[in-house]
Scaffold this active site. Structure first.
Site, PDB file in Angstrom:
ATOM      1  N   GLU A   1      -9.014  -3.388   2.088  1.00  0.00           N
ATOM      2  CA  GLU A   1      -7.968  -2.796   1.243  1.00  0.00           C
ATOM      3  C   GLU A   1      -6.882  -3.817   0.913  1.00  0.00           C
ATOM      4  OE1 GLU A   1      -8.222  -0.081   4.403  1.00  0.00           O
ATOM      5  OE2 GLU A   1      -7.880   1.647   3.116  1.00  0.00           O
TER       6      GLU A   1
ATOM      7  N   HIS B   1      -7.592   7.015   0.473  1.00  0.00           N
ATOM      8  CA  HIS B   1      -8.473   5.866   0.761  1.00  0.00           C
ATOM      9  C   HIS B   1      -8.976   5.213  -0.526  1.00  0.00           C
ATOM     10  CE1 HIS B   1      -9.446   7.775   4.917  1.00  0.00           C
ATOM     11  NE2 HIS B   1      -8.532   6.837   5.053  1.00  0.00           N
TER      12      HIS B   1
ATOM     13  N   ARG C   1       0.875  -1.176   0.000  1.00  0.00           N
ATOM     14  CA  ARG C   1       0.000   0.000   0.000  1.00  0.00           C
ATOM     15  C   ARG C   1       0.908   1.221   0.000  1.00  0.00           C
ATOM     16  NH1 ARG C   1      -4.619   1.584   4.405  1.00  0.00           N
ATOM     17  NH2 ARG C   1      -5.210   3.511   3.379  1.00  0.00           N
TER      18      ARG C   1
END
Ligand code: AMP
Length: 416
Positions: free
Chosen positions: A386, A188, A100
């Protein structure tokens, strides 16, 4: 030709912060069959590293300090994690790592295989996210050091928002600053992308709908989704903008910052501390940054902090509905959005004029659809994921890879 993907292929997903590295491992032969098999974190990096891991049933597999590695040695700590995984996932081969990454700037509109050039490009984006980007990059470099053959993929929090129209990406400032990169990026994105895929599976009639997604956690933002694409979002140049959060203020008149600089002599570091760590729910309540603690507290300031939060969620949701020309559905997700029925109820009450009405029992039971039968706007609670989104992107990128990516030879995790 790409590597054939076998049933026991494993993907290591990494979310690296300043002193912690969260990880999860997914196994499976294809996107639809990806199983989350392990998750955990290395915390205390730089001071006293601690390693915790759980299996898919949340059973504790490891919980202790890491004494055999220097506290600040990220490559050593990742080496420790890889050997632990080898032991834990015996007949599985690790085929790739997915990271990420907070900022992809204007350059990265989709996930990318990490190469020395990509790492250099990501370093160029550090001024845009100085608190997060360096740690994301450090984890990629450390993993490349300890396991150079392992393909690594970067997935960006900003990428999903590149579909927004120009006016949703631009501050009203001189153009040369916009061209230099001072623009609204939004964050996000991996969470919103997951929800954009999940919602039509739950409610196929909403595939083309105008949806406000409320990602309410310790960091919070909203996204206007039309037909699964981001049309606007509340975060901007940094993750400070938009909604009040655990310790961040959300929207604030920039004149306040000029005042603090002039009248209180505050410099960049002091402002950064105030805005990232001392504001938001914590600053207003003086009690906690945790919504649970505020809802349980008798303090009037805690109640005010909750009210301020719900007010801004509803007010900014209305602005996002305008960005889409209407509202067909609302989705709540992330820590507060998924778990706090009182917050959902108060936000919904403030959106009643737009045709939002909850079913109180369904809301308290955390049903998937929590709106009343007569609500014009259906409302959903959808847990975000995620990490799964990153695993799925990583798998896609490798499956479609040619050249360098295809020729990378994954080592069997079982082999020491
Ligand atoms: P996240 O950043 O998505 O992990 O969300 C973390 C936040 O979710 C925590 O700081 C809590 O404030 C909040 N949270 C988790 N569970 C609850 C709950 N049952 N009620 C209210 N807030 C919660």
């Amino acid at each position: 030709m790409s590597q054939p993907i076998s049933q026991r292929d494993a993907y290591l997903i990494i979310n690296a912060g300043s002193s912690s590295l969260k990880f999860s491992v997914f196994c499976g032969a294809g996107k639809a069959e990806l199983d989350a098999v392990l998750s955990g974190q290395i915390s205390g990096i730089g001071t006293e590293p601690k390693f915790e891991a759980k299996d898919a049933q949340r059973r504790v597999l490891a919980d202790g300090t890491v004494d055999e590695v220097e506290p600040g040695d990220r490559a050593g700590l990742l080496g420790f994690l890889l050997s632990w995984m080898r032991h834990e996932l015996k007949d599985t081969r690790l085929v790739a790592a997915g990271h990420r990454v907070v900022h992809g700037g204007t350059r990265f509109a989709k996930p990318v295989r990490i190469t020395p050039q990509v790492l250099a490009d990501l370093e160029g984006l550090i001024p845009l996210a100085p608190l997060h980007q360096p740690h994301n990059i450090a984890a990629m470099a450390a993993l490349a050091e300890v396991y150079p053959e392992l393909p690594q993929v970067a997935c960006f929090d900003t990428a999903f928002h590149q579909t927004r129209p120009w006016q949703a990406q631009t501050f009203a400032i001189p153009r040369e600053l916009t061209e230099e990169g001072v623009r609204r990026y939004g964050f996000h994105g991996l969470s919103y992308e997951y929800i954009a895929q999940r919602l039509p599976q739950i409610a196929p009639e909403l595939a083309d709908a105008r949806v406000v997604v409320c990602h309410l956690g310790s960091g919070s933002s909203l996204c206007a989704l039309r037909a699964g694409k981001s049309m606007d979002t509340t975060m901007g140049f940094t993750a400070l903008d938009g909604l009040p959060m655990g310790t961040r203020p959300g929207n604030i008149d920039p004149g306040v910052l000029i005042y603090l600089m002039r009248e209180k002599g505050m410099g960049a570091d002091a402002l950064e501390k105030l805005l990232y760590h001392k504001s938001g729910l914590l600053g207003v309540s003086g009690v906690s940054n945790d919504m649970r603690a505020l809802l349980d507290s008798d303090s009037p300031q805690a109640a005010e902090a909750v009210e301020l939060f719900c007010f801004q969620v509803a007010k900014q949701a209305t602005a996002l509905a305008t960005a889409m020309g209407g509202l067909d559905a609302v989705v709540f997700t992330a820590g507060v959005g998924e778990n706090s029925a009182p917050v959902r109820a108060r936000v919904a009450e403030k959106l009643a004029w737009l045709g939002v009405k909850l079913d109180g029992a369904a809301n308290r039971a955390k049903a998937t659809r929590i709106s009343a039968a007569e609500s014009r706007v259906p409302v959903f609670v959808i847990p975000t994921d995620e990490e799964r989104m990153i695993a799925s992107h990583t798998l896609d990128l490798l499956a479609n890879a040619t050249g360098a990516a295809a020729s990378a030879a994954p080592l069997p995790v079982a082999a020491e």
